[in-house]
Write an enzyme that holds these catalytic residues in place. Structure first.
Site, PDB file in Angstrom:
ATOM      1  N   CYS B  95       0.855  -1.160  -0.063  1.00 11.64           N
ATOM      2  CA  CYS B  95      -0.065   0.098  -0.008  1.00 11.64           C
ATOM      3  C   CYS B  95       0.881   1.282   0.067  1.00 11.64           C
ATOM      4  CB  CYS B  95      -0.956  -0.179   1.216  1.00 11.64           C
ATOM      5  SG  CYS B  95      -2.644   0.868   0.832  1.00 11.64           S
ATOM      6  N   ARG B 128     -12.366   6.062  -3.672  1.00 10.38           N
ATOM      7  CA  ARG B 128     -11.451   5.208  -2.824  1.00 10.38           C
ATOM      8  C   ARG B 128     -11.663   3.726  -2.997  1.00 10.38           C
ATOM      9  NH1 ARG B 128      -7.948   6.332   1.000  1.00 10.38           N
ATOM     10  NH2 ARG B 128      -7.447   4.743   2.546  1.00 10.38           N
ATOM     11  N   HIS B 192      -3.499  -5.075   1.452  1.00  5.98           N
ATOM     12  CA  HIS B 192      -2.937  -4.304   2.514  1.00  5.98           C
ATOM     13  C   HIS B 192      -2.871  -4.894   3.815  1.00  5.98           C
ATOM     14  CE1 HIS B 192      -6.365  -2.404   4.861  1.00  5.98           C
ATOM     15  NE2 HIS B 192      -6.341  -3.483   5.208  1.00  5.98           N
TER      16      HIS B 192
END
EC number: 6.3.5.13
Lengths: 414, 237
Positions: B95, B128, B192
């Protein structure tokens, strides 16, 4: 304040709110506190402010312990008179509206506030006291980063006629309170503890490291450091701001609940409740919406612990006795969809206990425990866990919806 | 592997980049090395400490914009990670840590210089990316399907100097088509937090890169069940 003093629109909204809440409960759709408040606020957006006017109010906010501390504070304040409170954990403005509408006229209110809504509720309710418990990571896929949350609080608090009761052991809380305190807001510091340090290694003011030495902590570069606490937790009791020790026969387990009790007593003291009078009231609190409830089932004595985030899990391990333990994890909307936080929790305190895992995301838990060298058994459900363990004690630690699932299996125990 | 014949795992800047259970990757690598009888030494290097250049595997995790920009500045100024790469060290980045290994990235609306260890540039997407991520891994790596959870606002554009880690089958990854990147012994992903929990194959690939040794199979019953469950959940939705 009484109902007949409310403007007509507010009266209508209040009455609709009560009706909708009753309907929600009667049809088994919920406890009614959210839907009732939502309808009421649609009819009169100022209703929360109108319902709050004339009451002396305490707000309780933070990542963990809000519901419990709100219950303890309401119990302590009960010494003075009737207290309105959102005891079901509906902690956004709709829940506050509903709670105040349902309670009718009361001289006092103690409201649990979701940390994201603190400013909005401050604006609407003009509280006399605000308790800031702690800030740590929670629901990573949608909650605000901890430092950002602290910054929102920091900017929301100054310039109001209120008293703060805040946790001296949480650097984020101390910083969040700091701007108001520097501008003259009075504060009671409580040594409420902080077991999970991973969100406060870095100073929120300047980015330098925060160094810890026993209970003390300080930014290595700037001025942010642990204030001298006025209230502390000691053994099975608390020491108040006059240095007097109060033994508390708390039914709720763990050091963190003694700290919650200290905060509740400090808040109540600011309204004029002598700690000695409030202490017996705190001892009567046995469980809160199922949290800490002890249930007998098939010869097993089951205790329910709710833990929603890493800091909460560490506290649960401190409370849990050395007996068979069932862990249950879901990742539905109210829990947050991301289970990464499991790796922010050290499960090693469970080594040596019989550990069972269940829930929608039991496999995430299984891999985590394996990496942590904690042996476990996977079970399909809470009921299966009951059949596997011998008669005697069982600790259950679960996150939000997993906890509600198990509570439902136990006939919505309170 | 270093001369002391201990595998040195170095977790970079946990004080800045550890928002999402990133410690998991360190724990998983250490455990999987240990089960193969490899002596392991783990070190956590904070942002105010020098980055040792003699590590075997470096881990960089995820974080928010401010800490990400600070971490990139400090890593560039420190120079230790670049020297480690020159020595042939392995890097696993996640990430924000993945973005800062590239040529450039955006943090708090400003373009920031990356370390330039991976030929890629990151900017902000219109939405997002939050949710399950899955993809078919570059056949050159010989790994099963990638599965993870992503939560980022970035979009990453790969240059000719890197290969995509995977072709996206669910989620966004770099840009909705490719996910992650690798070059030499440096690997980055938008999967992530504890990405290796669901991808033990990547963990073993990193160990193989770092030691030159084949990793014998171990009991992966639980990670396999987790993978199957997550991939089935993605298919269902």
């Amino acid at each position: 304040m009484t109902d007949h003093k409310l403007p007509m629109r507010a009266k209508l909204a209040t009455s609709l709110s009560r009706g909708a809440a009753a309907l929600s409960r009667a049809t088994g759709r919920g406890d009614g506190s959210v839907i009732g408040g939502r309808i009421a606020l649609m009819v009169d957006p100022n209703l929360l402010a109108e319902l709050a006017a004339g009451r002396e109010i305490a707000l309780i906010s933070g990542t963990n312990g809000k519901t419990t501390t709100t219950r303890l504070t309401a119990a302590a304040m009960g010494v003075l008179g009737d207290v309105a409170t959102n005891s079901l954990g509906a902690n956004m403005p709709t829940g506050h509206t509903s709670a105040l509408a349902k309670a009718g006229a009361t001289p006092y209110a103690v409201l649990e506030v979701d940390e994201h809504y603190l400013k909005q509720v401050l604006d609407a309710t003009h509280p006399k006291v605000v308790a800031l418990l702690n800030l740590s990571r929670d629901q990573l896929d949608r909650a605000k980063e901890v430092a950002m949350m602290a910054a929102l609080w920091r900017d929301a608090l100054p310039g109001r006629d209120l008293h703060l009761v805040a946790n001296a052991d949480d650097p984020m809380v101390v910083w969040a309170a700091g701007k108001a305190v520097a501008a003259g807001t009075s504060v009671t510091w409580v040594a409420a503890g902080q077991r999970f340090h991973d969100d406060s290694w870095v100073c929120p003011e300047c980015g330098a490291s925060i160094e810890r030495n026993g209970e003390q902590w300080a930014c290595v570069a700037g001025n942010l450091s642990r204030p001298v606490p006025h209230w502390t937790v000691s053994g099975d009791g608390v020491v108040d701001n006059t240095g007097t020790y109060h033994h508390i026969e708390l039914q709720l387990p763990g050091r963190v609940n003694r700290a919650n009790a200290a905060t509740a007593l400090a808040v109540a003291a600011h309204f004029g409740v002598p700690p000695a009078k409030a202490v017996p009231e705190l001892s009567k609190v046995a469980s809160i919406a199922g949290r800490y409830a002890v249930v007998e089932r098939d010869g097993r004595t089951i205790r329910l612990l709710l833990s929603k985030n890493p800091a909460g899990w560490l506290e649960a391990f401190d409370m849990a006795d050395d007996v068979p333990t069932l862990l249950s994890i879901n990742a539905r909307d109210p829990d947050g969809l991301d289970t990464s936080w499991l790796y922010d929790v050290d499960f090693s305190p469970l080594r040596g206990r019989r550990v069972l895992v269940t829930g929608d995301r039991a496999m995430d838990l299984a891999v985590r425990l394996e990496v942590n060298d904690v042996p476990f058994e996977h079970v399909k459900s809470f009921s299966q866990a009951l059949t596997l363990i011998p008669p005697g004690r069982l600790e259950v630690i679960a996150n939000y919806t997993a906890f509600q699932d198990i509570r439902a299996e136990l006939d919505r125990v309170n | 592997m270093s001369t002391e014949s201990r595998l040195r795992l170095i977790w970079l800047y946990p004080d800045l980049l550890s928002t999402y259970g990133d410690r998991g990757n360190l724990l998983i690598l250490a455990r999987r090395a240990d089960l193969r009888g490899l002596p392991v030494e783990c070190a956590e290097v904070r942002a105010d400490q020098a980055v040792p250049a003699d590590g075997d595997v470096y881990l960089i995790g995820g974080g928010e914009d401010g800490p990400q920009a600070l971490a990139a500045q400090r890593l560039i100024a420190d120079g230790g990670l670049r020297r480690a790469v020159d020595r042939g060290a392995t890097i696993f980045s996640v990430c924000a840590g993945y973005q800062l290994l590239g040529n450039s990235f955006y943090a708090k609306g400003a373009k920031c210089a990356g370390l330039g260890l991976l030929d890629l540039d990151s900017d902000r997407g219109e939405t997002r990316a939050v949710g399950e991520l899955a993809g078919e891994v570059d056949p050159a790596l010989g790994l099963p399907t990638l599965t993870g959870f992503e939560n980022h606002g970035g979009r990453t554009h790969l240059g000719p100097g890197v290969r995509p880690l995977a072709r996206v089958t669910a989620g966004i990854g770099n840009d909705g088509r490719s996910e992650g990147a690798w070059h030499g012994r440096i690997l980055g992903t938008y999967s992530h937090g504890p990405a290796l929990a669901r991808n033990p194959g990547i963990a073993d690939l990193l160990l193989r890169w770092a030691t030159g040794m084949t990793m014998e199979p171990i009991d992966d019953r639980w990670p396999t069940r987790l993978r199957d469950e997550r991939l089935a959940a993605v298919l269902k939705s």
